[in-house]
Write an enzyme that holds these catalytic residues in place. Sequence first.
Site, PDB file in Angstrom:
ATOM      1  CG  HIS A 278      -0.375   0.004   2.516  1.00 41.39           C
ATOM      2  ND1 HIS A 278       0.109  -1.130   3.112  1.00 41.39           N
ATOM      3  CD2 HIS A 278      -0.159   1.007   3.392  1.00 41.39           C
ATOM      4  CE1 HIS A 278       0.595  -0.822   4.313  1.00 41.39           C
ATOM      5  NE2 HIS A 278       0.444   0.475   4.498  1.00 41.39           N
TER       6      HIS A 278
ATOM      7  CG  HIS B 201       0.492   4.177   5.062  1.00 39.51           C
ATOM      8  ND1 HIS B 201      -0.247   3.418   5.924  1.00 39.51           N
ATOM      9  CD2 HIS B 201      -0.218   5.308   4.865  1.00 39.51           C
ATOM     10  CE1 HIS B 201      -1.356   4.067   6.235  1.00 39.51           C
ATOM     11  NE2 HIS B 201      -1.359   5.211   5.603  1.00 39.51           N
TER      12      HIS B 201
ATOM     13  CG  ASP C  10       5.146   2.516   7.217  1.00 42.16           C
ATOM     14  OD1 ASP C  10       4.338   2.818   6.325  1.00 42.16           O
ATOM     15  OD2 ASP C  10       4.815   1.955   8.281  1.00 42.16           O
ATOM     16  CG  HIS C  11       4.126  -0.621   4.089  1.00 42.26           C
ATOM     17  ND1 HIS C  11       4.149  -1.984   4.284  1.00 42.26           N
ATOM     18  CD2 HIS C  11       3.754  -0.089   5.275  1.00 42.26           C
ATOM     19  CE1 HIS C  11       3.793  -2.258   5.526  1.00 42.26           C
ATOM     20  NE2 HIS C  11       3.540  -1.112   6.145  1.00 42.26           N
TER      21      HIS C  11
ATOM     22  CG  HIS D 196      -3.849  -0.288   6.479  1.00 39.40           C
ATOM     23  ND1 HIS D 196      -3.748  -0.077   7.828  1.00 39.40           N
ATOM     24  CD2 HIS D 196      -2.775   0.316   5.912  1.00 39.40           C
ATOM     25  CE1 HIS D 196      -2.651   0.618   8.091  1.00 39.40           C
ATOM     26  NE2 HIS D 196      -2.051   0.875   6.943  1.00 39.40           N
TER      27      HIS D 196
ATOM     28  CG  ASP E 298       0.567  -1.974   7.716  1.00 42.02           C
ATOM     29  OD1 ASP E 298       1.298  -2.945   8.022  1.00 42.02           O
ATOM     30  OD2 ASP E 298       0.909  -0.794   7.829  1.00 42.02           O
TER      31      ASP E 298
ATOM     32  CD  GLU F 231      -0.734  -5.041  10.588  1.00 41.28           C
ATOM     33  OE1 GLU F 231       0.024  -4.417  11.351  1.00 41.28           O
ATOM     34  OE2 GLU F 231      -1.875  -4.690  10.310  1.00 41.28           O
TER      35      GLU F 231
ATOM     36  CG  HIS G 276       4.711  -3.699  10.401  1.00 42.10           C
ATOM     37  ND1 HIS G 276       3.893  -2.919  11.150  1.00 42.10           N
ATOM     38  CD2 HIS G 276       5.149  -2.905   9.403  1.00 42.10           C
ATOM     39  CE1 HIS G 276       3.826  -1.714  10.623  1.00 42.10           C
ATOM     40  NE2 HIS G 276       4.584  -1.683   9.565  1.00 42.10           N
TER      41      HIS G 276
END
EC number: 3.1.27.-
Lengths: 968, 602
Positions: free
Chosen positions: B70, B72, B74-75, B159, B180, B205, B416
């Site tokens: 996705h 975000h 951090d991904h 999410h 996530d 996660e 995670h």
Amino acid sequence: MAAHLKKRVYEEFTKVVQQQHEELSAKKLRLAKPSKSAALHVDLCKAASPADALQHLLHFARRPVEAESVEGVVRILLEHYYKENDASVRLKIASLLGLLSKTAGFSPDCIMDDAINTLQNEKSHQVLAQLLDTLLVIGTKLTENPPVRMRLVEVACKHLTDSSHGVRNKCLQLIGCLGPVEKGVAKEAESQSAKDVQKIIGDHFSDQDPRVRTAAIKAMLQLHERGLKLQQAIYCQACKLLADDYEQVRSAAVQLIWVLSQLYPESIVPIPSSNEEIRLVDDAFGKICHMVSDGSWVVRVQAAKLLGSMQQVSSHFLEQTLDKKLMSDLRRKRTAHERAKELYSSGEFSSGRKWGDDAPKEEIDTGAVNLIESGACGAFVHGLEDEMYEVRIAAVEALCMLAQSSPSFAEKCLDFLVDMFNDEIEEVRLQSIHTMRKISNNITLREDQLDTVLAVLEDSSRDIREALHELLCCTNVSTKEGIHLALVELLKNLTKYPTDRESIWKCLKFLGSRHPTLVLPLVPELLSTHPFFDTPEPDMDDPAYIAVLVLIFNAAKSCPTMPALFSDHTFRHYAYLRDSLSHLVPALRLPGRKLVSSPVSPSITPNEDPCQQFLHQSLERVYNLQHLDPQGVQELLEFTIRDLQRLGELQSELAGMADFTATYLQCQLLLIKALQEKLWNVAAPLYLKQNALASAAAKQILEETYKMEFMYSGVEGRQVVIIHHMRLQAKALQLIVTARTTRGAEPLFGMCEKFLQEVDSFQRCFISELPHMQGSFVDKLLDLMPRLVTSKPSEVVKILQTTLRQSTFLHLPLPEQLHRATANIIEPTGESDNPLRFTSGLVVALDVDATLEHVQDPQGTVKVQVLYPDGQAQLIHPKPADFRNPGPGRHRLITQVYLSHTAWTEPCQIEVRLLLAYNSNRSKAAKIPKSTWSDSMEALPPSENGIEGTIPFSKPVKVYIMPKPARR
Amino acid sequence: IPHLSSFSLGPGAGQDVGRSCILVSIAGKNVMLDCGMHMGYNDDRRFPDFSYITQNGRLTDFLDCVIISHFHLDHCGALPYFSEMVGYDGPIYMTHPTKAICPILLEDYRKITVDKKGETNFFTSQMIKDCMKKVVAVHLHQTVQVDEELEIKAYYAGHVLGAAMFQIKVGCESVVYTGDYNMTPDRHLGAAWIDKCRPDLLISESTYATTIRDSKRCRERDFLKKVHETVERGGKVLIPVFALGRAQELCILLETFWERMNLKAPIYFSTGLTEKANHYYKLFITWTNQKIRKTFVQRNMFEFKHIKAFDRAYADNPGPMVVFATPGMLHAGQSLQIFRKWAGNEKNMVIMPGYCVQGTVGHKILSGQRKLEMEGRQILEVKMQVEYMSFSAHADAKGIMQLIRQAEPRNVLLVHGEAKKMEFLKQKIEQEFHVNCYMPANGETTTIFTNPCIPVDISLGLLKRETAIGLLPDAKKPKLMHGTLIMKDNSFRLVSSEQALKELGLAEHQLRFTCRVHIQDPRKEHETGLRVYNHLKAILKDYSVQHLPDGSITVESILIQATAHSEDQGTKVLLVSWTYQDEELGSYLTSLLKKGLPQSTA
């Protein structure tokens, strides 16, 4: 006897016409029969290719076949079946066989052997499946014949080993539908294959094909439905199926488990991996709860729905469904609900939330936390949070049913229901409000809960608000602050949505009468009275002030100390409101001189309502006085009718009763008036005007009788007889009038005959009631029947006339409850001066919003009529989904009516009104004799008493519209 | 033969939130899952260490594909760096919404780092564009064939918009990577869903490994009630948010509430990213929840009626209003400006919808500080109400368990999350599902052994013949079959022995076993034969036992002959002979006969 005599009448008058007609129809039948099957035969033989034959068959299937010729057709089809090489044609033939065996009046046992024989050599699986389907049709038609059923079941068992899922599917279906249900018969008479259908079906629970597994479970359920007691051993098997890969299997398995839990609620089952044991119903409950978090929403809906009907489950398990055991970082955490409750009980109600207010407290033993296999744990929490609203609605419904049977659960689920008031989908919100209303006698709302409930009053949807008012009507509030809060919010609602006035007043009425002691301390504040100073008199027309007064007066009814707190103007306002809003303001026993306003005299005991008494007295008066001279009777009837009508206006509870009797008396009055015409014996043409009066009376009586029969709910058999009797009299009157006005006997033949038919059917329908009708018109008429059927029309008329005059006035017994169907169109209001403009030829949607009371089956009977200025009328059937049912006996119609017209030069008004459609076939009259007459009644041709019509039952509303010419 | 398949955990993630990056080797294929950055660092540590993947040689040669779950950061934050600066030219897979929104966020991130902080040696806008060109967008439940053996499939994950779980499959070995996900639906997205795909490994996660959350409704209701009350009082509400994700959920929540309750107070959204992002929310209706999907024909819920764009001047307007402003932690920008304006009035309210990092204004006020020191020695007294309202979109412990139940994996791997919390969940998973559970640290490699199934082709004729022999076919039980396995040209075929002989050009040989059983029986040979016959007939009811005229007995195709012993007439020798196909029955018969004949049979 009567029928036989009647036939002779026919012979005498209508010989020629009748016979010709019969002759003709018989001929037609004979011609059609051979031609059809023969043609099929020829077609099939001629067919060059399978595709061709298929075409012929398809064509053939479109037309119905008479019962007598079915067998012939079947033979031809079978013959062709054996010759046919193409599987698709055989398949079609097989399906046609099934279709043909369904023909009404045809008994398929003669073709059963052939059908079974065809199975022997069939290679194609599809055709096999279709043949089995045909056998199923045959079997279901011959359910009364156990040997046939046994044979079919055996055939099915034989084909269970087929490698095609379709065939196995059909076999199981057949076993399920036809398998022996009665234990005794099966054991003594039949072979072993029949002995244990349950085992046979059970073996297929582990079939490799999911469709077959589903079919097996369905067959089992079918057996259960047909009355076979399923064995408890199946339970284990069914539990395994809950973990199936396929959703349709799981869905069916959930049902099966539910059925078993209802059959053996108290048996004990072991818990695997421990040596404890629990009741089966609890175990099943846990398992179904588990399915509420299934991957497929179909299963979830199914599971949630079934949970509601498992009332035998122990309360311990039930309460688990609402407990999710929250934790955070391995520490036990309280839910928001628990915190709210604590805040409330500690007395500190509104505290601003700080960060970390919900910080978890105690540590949790990691070993004891069970994350998933915890059975019922949190099932409803999950269900109510589901992403599909279907599941949420099902969960709310289940909550409702469980809470109705368990008060303690009701108390617990309250928080969750209140939460659902904020769902994103209106239907869910509405459903949860209704649910709350249904369980409201089990619960008392806490203040914080009330707060949340009341917040919904600002909802823009009228449905929601009204449902909420309805809920508040029957809610228990625990504190006076609660009442105050409710009042404040309701007044807020009133200012925001003034159209809710009536509903809010009604709500406050109940709120007041339920909590008199809580209202008492609030009175000075609410009336803003002051111990020393006079306060200004509030505006009497202010809806908010009226609302407050409604609350107070209703509370005062059971709280005698309250009136002492009223100021002078309050008493004046009471007198005014008691008169203008009598349905909202009760009669109060006020001290001293103010007693005048209350008509209630203390001598009457409360359970004997004076109005009811008055009603009965006036009726008795009428019934006793039937031997007075006609003039006196007429006057008395007129007065009584007037009294009754006024009574109906004053006393809403008695309105139905009063109107009903008034209508009846009105009919009677009309009849007497019509018969009182002195000039009956003079030659007709001279007194056309008088006759017009009589015929109008007859017509009106007919109309009124239909109203009486179909507009009132609670009408019983006894009333129906009287109504029909009145109608018969009206028809007799009509006949007499016609006989007077028309020359020549020709048209009279038909009329006389029709009338006699009606007398006949009346006799047949109400034979059980006839003894109660001594001396009545029909009683006398039946005595004269033999003479009537042989006489000429002119004589018949004469007889009728004398009987009509001599007959006595029948006493109309009153049922317990009688309500008149009423409708009130709320929208359109009919006040708008702005025409609704639209382009001619296109449609415009008009929103119609109406409340209906005491209408039975509104979906089937209520219609909307639109009358255009040019006299054109349009009848609209609203969709069933447009009717909502906010409370018992009440319905709400919210629909859209599409209007269209050609262009007009200026705006004009159209009329919209609601009609109640009736069909005398579906009437109560048809239902009653069914218990006494089983077969002969059903065979009656429907045209005989199948009169359809409509009764307008709402005030018409005018809508201003303007179809503009289309611009080019 | 146990087959080795290794799933190794790559450069990032593991027991850490932020910088997700996992490397999976499955049946010889290497797949990189996510390519995230760490928000907390500004040096080399912010990106995963890609040298870990391969020391020498190009990444493109080593990796078969990259999958992004996705948008975000951090991904996906390290993606341009990875593809353009480190150098990777292979395919990158992500869902359509992710592909649409991801570049907006990357561009924003780049702007902040380069333009505001003045860093050099960072990826450029052009690099983001080039990187996005390598992206292949996938649909939900679409099976994408990466190469001949490797296929991937996306599942809905909740999410954020476009978040997906991916199934990676080579042959019959498979891995599911969740990214996530959220198992409870919210106001704009549905719940994660997966079918019973029974992967060898589920990589999940575990942010909330030790939490079971309360129902969302209470929180929503509280939130709405607070906003409503403040607005009714005439106060102003400030909601600091991050531009994407939760912000949209809160918008929908307020929008529908305003609509329902007929409220008139204005709601503003500070502009910027949001408008662009909202545009995509409007487009990808199929990715939202049931309510939005069902009503979008009448009205797209993301076409807000009550929410308007914010202008700086509006903050001074009198009367009630609600403002969503970025950034979420009140550490800078518009949200801080508005906060300073409104903080002095006790009628106003600030609602923090998420976690705040230590040191930010958000953190300070949440921990109860009422006097803040601003730049320039100014003291700001906070009189407004401060509320905390957590709206998190990760699955809680129950949700994780639910997903495991749905997918039925053979092994679970937790990433995670925090090590201590994961330990608890790991224990639970092992206890309740009886599957192995792993929780590797950063950079650690976990190897998992699988039992791969090997598909074998069978001819229909043989299958039908063999299934016809036994009783009803049973789905769950393995079935014994006779045939010849031919391994040729990398394919396996099961054929009947006749066909195998024909194909291989061999002559058929018969293999017979014979066995002599000695029986003490003084009677004549044929009488012994008769006794044996009666005995076998009585025991083997389901088989065809025949007594031939020459005195021998046949059981199915097994031949039994009784002869007198050459030396001892009292001992009879039973000669039992069977072909190797009847081995089972033959050995059973011999053992039966060795027990001797029953005495009673005269």
